[in-house]
Design a protein around this motif. Sequence first.
Motif, mmCIF file in Angstrom:
data_model
loop_
_atom_site.group_PDB
_atom_site.id
_atom_site.type_symbol
_atom_site.label_atom_id
_atom_site.label_comp_id
_atom_site.label_asym_id
_atom_site.label_seq_id
_atom_site.Cartn_x
_atom_site.Cartn_y
_atom_site.Cartn_z
ATOM 1 N N TYR A 1 0.837 -1.213 0.000
ATOM 2 C CA TYR A 1 0.000 0.000 0.000
ATOM 3 C C TYR A 1 0.864 1.252 0.000
ATOM 4 O O TYR A 1 0.866 2.039 0.952
ATOM 5 N N ALA A 2 1.592 1.465 -1.057
ATOM 6 C CA ALA A 2 2.402 2.678 -1.224
ATOM 7 C C ALA A 2 2.721 2.777 -2.705
ATOM 8 O O ALA A 2 2.712 1.762 -3.416
ATOM 9 N N PRO A 3 3.001 3.987 -3.201
ATOM 10 C CA PRO A 3 3.252 4.123 -4.633
ATOM 11 C C PRO A 3 4.429 3.248 -5.090
ATOM 12 O O PRO A 3 5.470 3.205 -4.437
ATOM 13 N N ASP A 4 4.223 2.543 -6.176
ATOM 14 C CA ASP A 4 5.280 1.738 -6.802
ATOM 15 C C ASP A 4 5.862 0.671 -5.880
ATOM 16 O O ASP A 4 7.012 0.254 -6.063
ATOM 17 N N ALA A 5 5.091 0.218 -4.905
ATOM 18 C CA ALA A 5 5.606 -0.742 -3.924
ATOM 19 C C ALA A 5 5.084 -2.152 -4.150
ATOM 20 O O ALA A 5 5.564 -3.095 -3.521
ATOM 21 N N ALA A 6 4.100 -2.311 -5.029
ATOM 22 C CA ALA A 6 3.386 -3.587 -5.103
ATOM 23 C C ALA A 6 4.277 -4.731 -5.570
ATOM 24 O O ALA A 6 4.257 -5.831 -5.012
ATOM 25 N N ARG A 7 5.091 -4.492 -6.583
ATOM 26 C CA ARG A 7 5.899 -5.575 -7.146
ATOM 27 C C ARG A 7 6.919 -6.071 -6.114
ATOM 28 O O ARG A 7 7.073 -7.286 -5.907
ATOM 29 N N ALA A 8 7.562 -5.132 -5.437
ATOM 30 C CA ALA A 8 8.553 -5.536 -4.431
ATOM 31 C C ALA A 8 7.884 -6.237 -3.254
ATOM 32 O O ALA A 8 8.433 -7.196 -2.691
ATOM 33 N N ALA A 9 6.692 -5.779 -2.870
ATOM 34 C CA ALA A 9 5.991 -6.418 -1.752
ATOM 35 C C ALA A 9 5.624 -7.853 -2.124
ATOM 36 O O ALA A 9 5.732 -8.772 -1.296
ATOM 37 N N ALA A 10 5.183 -8.053 -3.375
ATOM 38 C CA ALA A 10 4.848 -9.413 -3.816
ATOM 39 C C ALA A 10 6.095 -10.303 -3.817
ATOM 40 O O ALA A 10 6.033 -11.487 -3.462
ATOM 41 N N ALA A 11 7.229 -9.727 -4.187
ATOM 42 C CA ALA A 11 8.471 -10.511 -4.165
ATOM 43 C C ALA A 11 8.859 -10.866 -2.731
ATOM 44 O O ALA A 11 9.247 -12.003 -2.437
ATOM 45 N N ASP A 12 8.737 -9.907 -1.828
ATOM 46 C CA ASP A 12 9.006 -10.188 -0.401
ATOM 47 C C ASP A 12 8.110 -11.315 0.109
ATOM 48 O O ASP A 12 8.554 -12.216 0.826
ATOM 49 N N GLU A 13 6.845 -11.207 -0.262
ATOM 50 C CA GLU A 13 5.858 -12.198 0.154
ATOM 51 C C GLU A 13 6.264 -13.593 -0.316
ATOM 52 O O GLU A 13 6.245 -14.568 0.456
ATOM 53 N N ALA A 14 6.642 -13.700 -1.577
ATOM 54 C CA ALA A 14 6.999 -15.004 -2.144
ATOM 55 C C ALA A 14 8.217 -15.590 -1.439
ATOM 56 O O ALA A 14 8.228 -16.764 -1.043
ATOM 57 N N VAL A 15 9.237 -14.761 -1.264
ATOM 58 C CA VAL A 15 10.473 -15.234 -0.634
ATOM 59 C C VAL A 15 10.210 -15.658 0.807
ATOM 60 O O VAL A 15 10.661 -16.717 1.267
ATOM 61 N N THR A 16 9.454 -14.834 1.540
ATOM 62 C CA THR A 16 9.273 -15.095 2.965
ATOM 63 C C THR A 16 8.383 -16.302 3.198
ATOM 64 O O THR A 16 8.659 -17.134 4.065
ATOM 65 N N PRO B 1 -3.418 -4.439 -3.937
ATOM 66 C CA PRO B 1 -2.390 -3.777 -4.748
ATOM 67 C C PRO B 1 -1.384 -4.750 -5.356
ATOM 68 O O PRO B 1 -0.901 -4.529 -6.471
ATOM 69 N N SER B 2 -1.060 -5.833 -4.621
ATOM 70 C CA SER B 2 -0.011 -6.735 -5.108
ATOM 71 C C SER B 2 -0.551 -7.881 -5.955
ATOM 72 O O SER B 2 0.224 -8.694 -6.462
#
Lengths: 356, 356
Positions: free
Chosen positions: A173-188, A212-213
């Motif tokens: 939930y921040a501008p341009d953050a969705a792709r990185a958050a999805a990557a964090d989610e997958a890794v974690t 968003p993600s």
Amino acid sequence: MSAVQLPADLVTPCLVVDAAILDANIAAMAGLAGERGLDLRPHAKTHKCLPIADRQLAAGARGLTVATVAEAEIFAAGGCTDLFVAYPVWADAHRGARLRALAERVALRVGVDSATGAEALGRAVPGLEVLVEIDSGHHRTGVAAADVRAVAVAAERAGLHVRGVFTFPGHSYAPDAARAAAADEAVTLSAAAEELVALGLDAGVRSGGSTPSAAHTGAGLTEVRPGVYVFGDAQQWELGTIGTDGLALVAAGTVVSRSPGRVVLDAGSKVLGADRPAWASGFGRVPGQPDARVVALSEHHATVTWPDGEPPALGAVIALAPNHVCAAVNLADELVVVRAGQVVDRWPVAARGANT
Amino acid sequence: MSAVQLPADLVTPCLVVDAAILDANIAAMAGLAGERGLDLRPHAKTHKCLPIADRQLAAGARGLTVATVAEAEIFAAGGCTDLFVAYPVWADAHRGARLRALAERVALRVGVDSATGAEALGRAVPGLEVLVEIDSGHHRTGVAAADVRAVAVAAERAGLHVRGVFTFPGHSYAPDAARAAAADEAVTLSAAAEELVALGLDAGVRSGGSTPSAAHTGAGLTEVRPGVYVFGDAQQWELGTIGTDGLALVAAGTVVSRSPGRVVLDAGSKVLGADRPAWASGFGRVPGQPDARVVALSEHHATVTWPDGEPPALGAVIALAPNHVCAAVNLADELVVVRAGQVVDRWPVAARGANT
């Protein structure tokens, strides 16, 4: 243009849902999950409405996600048979008894994020299925992937059945953050699941997702739990997740005061909610006037600047998109349902205020 | 120390009111108004509860202020006979009919801030008494004192009876702003009243007031309409209007997650409201731990940093003061009433969601 076509003679302020846009949003997310081989378990805290849950389940959702035991009770009473309470519920005597009753009626899973919480839950609801909550970067609840073992072992010792892991990538939930958050989610989630497998435990569920993600999510997951996608809101619009044509819910407000370049509407924070992240342009948006800004919000007043052209007249009814639709819905007793600008139904917000 | 002593076995999250502190707050404001020769007309949008309205009226309040026609209907049904809708109500057919019905039952006044609005109101409710809303510096609704004539003349021509002027000095809601806001209020109301007198109209009511400015208000006024004072909240605490011993309402939340130096409580924005002015230290305060900060709030999570000593244990129940108590009360179906830490009653929030 406003996405939702407002009917005449609305009693404002109120929340209006366009059933056609709602159905399109439900179908699109079901399609996205299906293409990626993911179970879809929509978060029902967004809509809190039984007819919307029915539509999500009919479109292929495996079950529902809820935030509280009270929400689980309401959706179970409404016929949902598969519920996940995505929250580290503290099982005191009262909540424990309610969870036991629920677990006898429906397929129920609950979140845990501490050994102490798991022990309380195990005493209260022996044999309950749980998912361990992982912090994938939102830094709210959940443990680091490296700490999942301690919680999982405590849960199994307490008589719970660990079925996997879950996370909420709320930092999407921040501008341009969705792709990185999805990557964090997958890794974690993957790392946490490996910890369970190393213990010989079930890591069959790897659940994540947020609206968003959603477009970036999937790798390493088995399930997604978006909520806001059913309606959309000003936050999703400003994040670029949806366009105004995807806004299925708006607040209708009447112009009660007017001065050059601005109007005041009767839909204030007791209708829209007061959510305003730092990156938002205001306290909501006007789908029909993208340059307008909701510059101030009090309980019964939304002050809207209107830079282009003549502001609407006193008495005009305007559609406003709330910043955070979950908060707005939780303030309403019912949603006015329209198709092509005609009122076709009114849906009770059955789980409004169901916080316990 | 928390002002409100929480009882054991609360089902969290919930809102808890200490009846003794409430009564003291009601008595103190009645005393302040009485000393200054001002009518007290408390704003009932804060509490939305009939038993609290009864206490305010028993303590000498002349009547109640409300924000909406729906609130007026509920307090009239509850026995209040003197109501002021402090809002520039747009009298469409629906609202006009409801106002006519109300005006037959109770002494009713309504706000106006435009000639067009007055004309609509006059058509809908001939003979209704109105006060012209003045902008004393909050810049929301209301006209400048110099423009009061046009509105008042239109109102009288439309068959309404002008009884004076009112303002909300909402710019008192900022650090060190209360005294200046009260001075603005006095100057503006007096100037507006002079305009009415010059027209030969009734300027008998000069109504203002807010909780932050109450200690400084009075000159030039005949009536005050504070609301928040009954409960207090974190905003009033941070503005210095009250101490923690004046906090009559808190949210009770359970610690559901815990990590070094912080806890997460189950009282989130669906309990506290998401109001956060720029000058606030967080999304609420912990009366029992003034150094704690509510650094993040989501729907069912309050993340609280706990700098001093060991944070409370998982399962502990903590009192949180919402930033804006009007928003928190509007999210609850009932208030749990305590005396000396014992539950003595539960008051329905009768006007919750009464926005129309």
